[in-house]
Design a protein around this motif. Structure first.
Motif, short mmCIF file in Angstrom:
data_model
loop_
_atom_site.label_atom_id
_atom_site.label_comp_id
_atom_site.label_asym_id
_atom_site.label_seq_id
_atom_site.Cartn_x
_atom_site.Cartn_y
_atom_site.Cartn_z
N SER A 1 -13.42 -127.33 -17.13
CA SER A 1 -14.78 -127.78 -16.88
C SER A 1 -15.45 -128.23 -18.18
O SER A 1 -16.15 -129.23 -18.21
CB SER A 1 -15.54 -126.68 -16.17
OG SER A 1 -16.69 -126.31 -16.81
N VAL B 1 -14.02 -131.64 -19.10
CA VAL B 1 -14.56 -132.70 -18.25
C VAL B 1 -15.98 -133.05 -18.69
O VAL B 1 -16.34 -134.23 -18.75
CB VAL B 1 -14.51 -132.29 -16.76
CG1 VAL B 1 -15.25 -133.28 -15.90
CG2 VAL B 1 -13.07 -132.15 -16.30
N ILE C 1 -17.48 -129.44 -5.01
CA ILE C 1 -17.20 -130.41 -6.08
C ILE C 1 -16.27 -129.78 -7.10
O ILE C 1 -15.33 -130.43 -7.57
CB ILE C 1 -18.52 -130.89 -6.72
CG1 ILE C 1 -19.34 -131.68 -5.71
CG2 ILE C 1 -18.23 -131.74 -7.96
CD1 ILE C 1 -20.76 -131.98 -6.16
N GLN C 2 -16.48 -128.52 -7.43
CA GLN C 2 -15.62 -127.83 -8.40
C GLN C 2 -14.19 -127.72 -7.88
O GLN C 2 -13.24 -127.95 -8.61
CB GLN C 2 -16.18 -126.44 -8.71
CG GLN C 2 -15.41 -125.69 -9.76
CD GLN C 2 -15.51 -126.35 -11.12
OE1 GLN C 2 -16.58 -126.74 -11.54
NE2 GLN C 2 -14.39 -126.47 -11.80
N MET D 1 -12.58 -131.18 -8.15
CA MET D 1 -12.21 -131.51 -9.53
C MET D 1 -11.02 -130.66 -9.99
O MET D 1 -10.15 -131.16 -10.70
CB MET D 1 -13.40 -131.29 -10.47
CG MET D 1 -14.56 -132.24 -10.22
SD MET D 1 -14.11 -133.97 -10.34
CE MET D 1 -13.77 -134.12 -12.08
N ASP D 2 -10.96 -129.39 -9.56
CA ASP D 2 -9.81 -128.54 -9.90
C ASP D 2 -8.53 -129.08 -9.29
O ASP D 2 -7.48 -129.09 -9.93
CB ASP D 2 -10.04 -127.10 -9.45
CG ASP D 2 -11.07 -126.37 -10.28
OD1 ASP D 2 -11.36 -126.83 -11.42
OD2 ASP D 2 -11.60 -125.35 -9.80
N ILE E 1 -7.88 -132.19 -8.53
CA ILE E 1 -7.51 -133.41 -9.26
C ILE E 1 -6.85 -133.03 -10.58
O ILE E 1 -5.81 -133.60 -10.96
CB ILE E 1 -8.73 -134.31 -9.50
CG1 ILE E 1 -9.18 -134.94 -8.18
CG2 ILE E 1 -8.42 -135.39 -10.53
CD1 ILE E 1 -10.43 -135.76 -8.29
N ALA E 2 -7.41 -132.06 -11.28
CA ALA E 2 -6.84 -131.61 -12.56
C ALA E 2 -5.44 -131.04 -12.36
O ALA E 2 -4.53 -131.32 -13.15
CB ALA E 2 -7.75 -130.58 -13.21
#
Length: 64
Positions: A4, A7, A48-49, A52-53, A55-56
């Motif tokens: 995080s 990003v 959202i978190q 994004m996790d 995707i990472a």
């Protein structure tokens, strides 16, 4: 936590480059930052978190 922070740093660099390059003016940039800040305190933040996790993790699994 490390992802995080990375990003946030990446988005900050992109924002500075866009402002300096003239792609985005400082006013809309401030609005975008405030939107992100207030969005983080809503009920959508965990979704959202997680997005994004995922995707990472997908990027991390790519091997060349």
């Amino acid at each position: 936590m490390a992802i995080s922070l990375s990003v946030v740093l990446l988005f900050a660099i992109i924002l500075v480059v866009m402002i300096r390059g003239g792609s985005i003016k400082p006013g809309p940039a401030v609005v975008a930052v405030l939107f992100g800040f207030f969005l983080a305190s809503t009920g959508m933040a965990p979704s959202i978190q997680r997005f994004m996790d995922s995707i990472a993790q997908s990027i991390n699994q790519i091997s060349f």
